[in-house]
Design an enzyme around this catalytic site. Structure first.
Site, PDB file in Angstrom:
ATOM      1  CE1 TYR A 109      -7.903   4.133  10.760  1.00  0.00           C
ATOM      2  CE2 TYR A 109      -8.392   6.627  11.380  1.00  0.00           C
ATOM      3  CZ  TYR A 109      -7.286   5.149  10.843  1.00  0.00           C
ATOM      4  OH  TYR A 109      -6.087   6.200  10.648  1.00  0.00           O
ATOM      5  CG  ASP A 161      -1.112  -5.914   0.733  1.00  0.00           C
ATOM      6  OD1 ASP A 161      -2.132  -5.284   0.428  1.00  0.00           O
ATOM      7  OD2 ASP A 161      -0.447  -4.828   1.005  1.00  0.00           O
ATOM      8  CG  PHE A 177      -0.778  13.924  14.308  1.00  0.00           C
ATOM      9  CD1 PHE A 177      -0.525  13.342  15.057  1.00  0.00           C
ATOM     10  CD2 PHE A 177      -2.028  14.812  14.837  1.00  0.00           C
ATOM     11  CE1 PHE A 177      -0.546  13.149  16.720  1.00  0.00           C
ATOM     12  CE2 PHE A 177      -2.167  14.916  16.326  1.00  0.00           C
ATOM     13  CZ  PHE A 177      -1.487  14.051  17.014  1.00  0.00           C
ATOM     14  N   GLY A 185       0.502  -1.313   0.066  1.00  0.00           N
ATOM     15  CA  GLY A 185      -0.181   0.131   0.164  1.00  0.00           C
ATOM     16  C   GLY A 185       1.108   1.644   0.013  1.00  0.00           C
TER      17      GLY A 185
HETATM   18  C1  UD1 Z   1      -7.308  11.046  10.130  1.00  0.00           C
HETATM   19  C2  UD1 Z   1      -6.431  10.926  11.156  1.00  0.00           C
HETATM   20  C3  UD1 Z   1      -4.899  10.296  10.149  1.00  0.00           C
HETATM   21  C4  UD1 Z   1      -5.302   8.751   9.711  1.00  0.00           C
HETATM   22  C5  UD1 Z   1      -6.255   9.591   8.607  1.00  0.00           C
HETATM   23  C6  UD1 Z   1      -6.357   8.178   8.185  1.00  0.00           C
HETATM   24  C7  UD1 Z   1      -6.865  13.139  12.483  1.00  0.00           C
HETATM   25  C8  UD1 Z   1      -6.334  14.338  13.302  1.00  0.00           C
HETATM   26  N1  UD1 Z   1      -6.734  12.540  11.507  1.00  0.00           N
HETATM   27  O1  UD1 Z   1      -7.244  12.359   8.697  1.00  0.00           O
HETATM   28  O2  UD1 Z   1      -4.216   9.726  11.685  1.00  0.00           O
HETATM   29  O3  UD1 Z   1      -4.446   8.541   9.711  1.00  0.00           O
HETATM   30  O4  UD1 Z   1      -7.484  10.400   9.329  1.00  0.00           O
HETATM   31  O5  UD1 Z   1      -7.161   8.848   6.639  1.00  0.00           O
HETATM   32  O6  UD1 Z   1      -8.002  12.891  12.770  1.00  0.00           O
HETATM   33  N2  UD1 Z   1     -11.304  16.973   3.911  1.00  0.00           N
HETATM   34  C9  UD1 Z   1     -11.885  17.292   2.843  1.00  0.00           C
HETATM   35  N3  UD1 Z   1     -12.230  17.014   1.928  1.00  0.00           N
HETATM   36  C10 UD1 Z   1     -11.882  15.861   1.299  1.00  0.00           C
HETATM   37  C11 UD1 Z   1     -10.932  15.225   1.864  1.00  0.00           C
HETATM   38  C12 UD1 Z   1     -10.978  15.706   3.350  1.00  0.00           C
HETATM   39  O7  UD1 Z   1     -12.639  18.629   3.069  1.00  0.00           O
HETATM   40  O8  UD1 Z   1     -11.791  15.856   0.062  1.00  0.00           O
HETATM   41  C13 UD1 Z   1     -10.753  17.716   4.672  1.00  0.00           C
HETATM   42  C14 UD1 Z   1     -11.389  16.789   6.015  1.00  0.00           C
HETATM   43  O9  UD1 Z   1     -12.797  16.948   6.142  1.00  0.00           O
HETATM   44  C15 UD1 Z   1     -10.304  17.584   7.015  1.00  0.00           C
HETATM   45  C16 UD1 Z   1      -9.613  17.372   6.031  1.00  0.00           C
HETATM   46  O10 UD1 Z   1      -9.685  17.439   4.783  1.00  0.00           O
HETATM   47  O11 UD1 Z   1     -11.150  18.474   7.547  1.00  0.00           O
HETATM   48  C17 UD1 Z   1      -8.146  16.873   6.323  1.00  0.00           C
HETATM   49  O12 UD1 Z   1      -9.324  15.035   5.681  1.00  0.00           O
HETATM   50  P1  UD1 Z   1      -8.201  13.699   5.230  1.00  0.00           P
HETATM   51  O13 UD1 Z   1      -7.186  13.944   5.047  1.00  0.00           O
HETATM   52  O14 UD1 Z   1      -9.286  12.739   5.197  1.00  0.00           O
HETATM   53  O15 UD1 Z   1      -8.084  13.337   6.460  1.00  0.00           O
HETATM   54  P2  UD1 Z   1      -8.143  12.702   8.486  1.00  0.00           P
HETATM   55  O16 UD1 Z   1      -9.104  12.376   8.222  1.00  0.00           O
HETATM   56  O17 UD1 Z   1      -8.460  14.278   9.482  1.00  0.00           O
END
Ligand code: UD1
Length: 331
Positions: free
Chosen positions: A146, A32, A174, A11
């Site tokens: 998750y 995997d 993070f 992955g």
């Molecule tokens: C979370 C975890 C991270 C984990 C990951 C797995 C936290 C702080 N982080 O990441 O440790 O490895 O999940 O997937 O909990 N967003 C948009 N549009 C999109 C995608 C995301 O607006 O299309 C926003 C989300 O709402 C968020 C930010 O971008 O505010 C980051 O999102 P994302 O990259 O999906 O990661 P997390 O969910 O924060």
């Protein structure tokens, strides 16, 4: 020469680990189930390094009683389902895959007397933290299945460390982003829901839907979610250090891995626009279930104990990720 079992080794993060292990003279053994990956990264790593990689196709939901593996010195356990939003819709799948899979792996470690395990956990275990910046002592409060599945595994590892003498490093990641600089390996699936890949996939037209910004009414500086983005190569550097650390240090150890800097969704979009010199189209939609408002981390424990510090910045994450998607999915 140490044999390192890398679950989820085909992955996105796992393949970066495999490449670095080969570069550092370790022998990775990839396990995997290819549910969220293909063999592409494995072929590429073999081509770049000239190494012949050992690959075992196995689903961790199946107990490892009949698996045939060489003698393993350390397990690095990445293999998991990881989409926060999806986990809210499919909790049983997430608990079954992540928790049962890990229990099967830990049972195998116990049976084969593999003493050392490095485990991928997540910042999501903190939920909506009481302070913007957390550290390892901040109370956990997972919001999504998750995140909860990862916290349960941490606990199983801690109990197993006490009961069976397992030595464990848990890393709470993070927001991992970026790729190896040449853009040669990465996430081979186009379904990734994380922010930086989603911006790039929509922008390049590989994903046909417009980018969604999930909520602009969070109590943050611009209303969008704030996260601590960390380059995958910095993350891998911590894992290599952990393998060596466990040789000398028994017990259960936990570290947060981040940069300490927070970026909002709109700031990430702006940075991508700056790098690509193009405008990004997006629409603001409802908050995504299971999402939190903001979080960053103090990673000084990892600095003090492992000598680890993130070195790469947001530009390097976005540029390398852009390179991966442009060179692999645009023909
Ligand atoms: C979370 C975890 C991270 C984990 C990951 C797995 C936290 C702080 N982080 O990441 O440790 O490895 O999940 O997937 O909990 N967003 C948009 N549009 C999109 C995608 C995301 O607006 O299309 C926003 C989300 O709402 C968020 C930010 O971008 O505010 C980051 O999102 P994302 O990259 O999906 O990661 P997390 O969910 O924060």
């Amino acid at each position: 020469m140490k044999n390192i079992l890398v679950t989820g080794g085909a992955g996105y993060i796992g393949s970066h680990m495999v490449l670095e292990l080969v570069n550092k003279g370790y022998t990775p053994v990839i396990l995997d189930n290819f549910s969220n990956s293909t063999r592409q990264n494995i072929f590429t790593i073999e081509k770049i390094t000239g190494a012949k990689l050992e690959v075992v196709e196995w689903d961790l939901k199946t107990p490892l009683d009949s698996i045939k593996l060489p003698k393993i010195d350390c397990i690095v356990h990445f293999g998991a389902l990881k989409a926060v939003g999806e986990s809210v819709e499919k909790p049983i799948e997430y608990y079954r895959n992540n928790v049962t899979g890990s229990i099967n792996l830990i049972s195998y470690a116990k049976k084969k007397e593999i003493k050392n395990i490095v485990f991928s956990s997540t910042a999501a275990v903190y939920g909506n933290p009481p302070t913007k910046q957390v550290n390892e002592d901040t109370p956990t409060n997972p919001v999504s299945p998750y995140a909860f599945s990862k916290l349960v595994i941490e606990r199983v590892l801690n109990d197993s460390s006490l009961a069976y003498g397992l030595n464990v490093v848990v890393f709470r990641y993070f927001n991992v982003a970026g790729n190896v600089e040449n853009g040669l390996i990465g996430d081979t699936q186009l379904t990734c829901q994380n922010l930086i890949p989603s911006i790039i996939l929509s922008h390049l037209g590989i994903r046909k839907t417009e980018l969604n910004v999930y909520g602009n009414d969070y109590p943050t500086r611009d209303g969008t979610g704030v996260r601590d983005y960390i380059h995958v190569l910095d993350l891998i550097d911590a894992h290599i250090r952990a393998i060596d650390f466990l040789e000398e240090n028994a017990g259960f150890h936990q570290f947060n891995l981040g940069t300490g800097k927070g970026f909002s969704v709109l700031e990430i979009i702006n940075k991508f626009e700056e790098i690509s010199k193009q405008k990004v189209k997006y629409k603001v939609v409802e908050r995504r279930p299971g999402d939190i408002s903001q979080i960053t981390t103090d990673s000084s424990k990892a600095l003090k104990t492992l000598g680890w510090k993130a070195k790469r910045d947001l530009c390097e994450m976005i540029e390398s990720s852009y390179k991966w998607y442009k060179s692999n999915f645009i023909y």
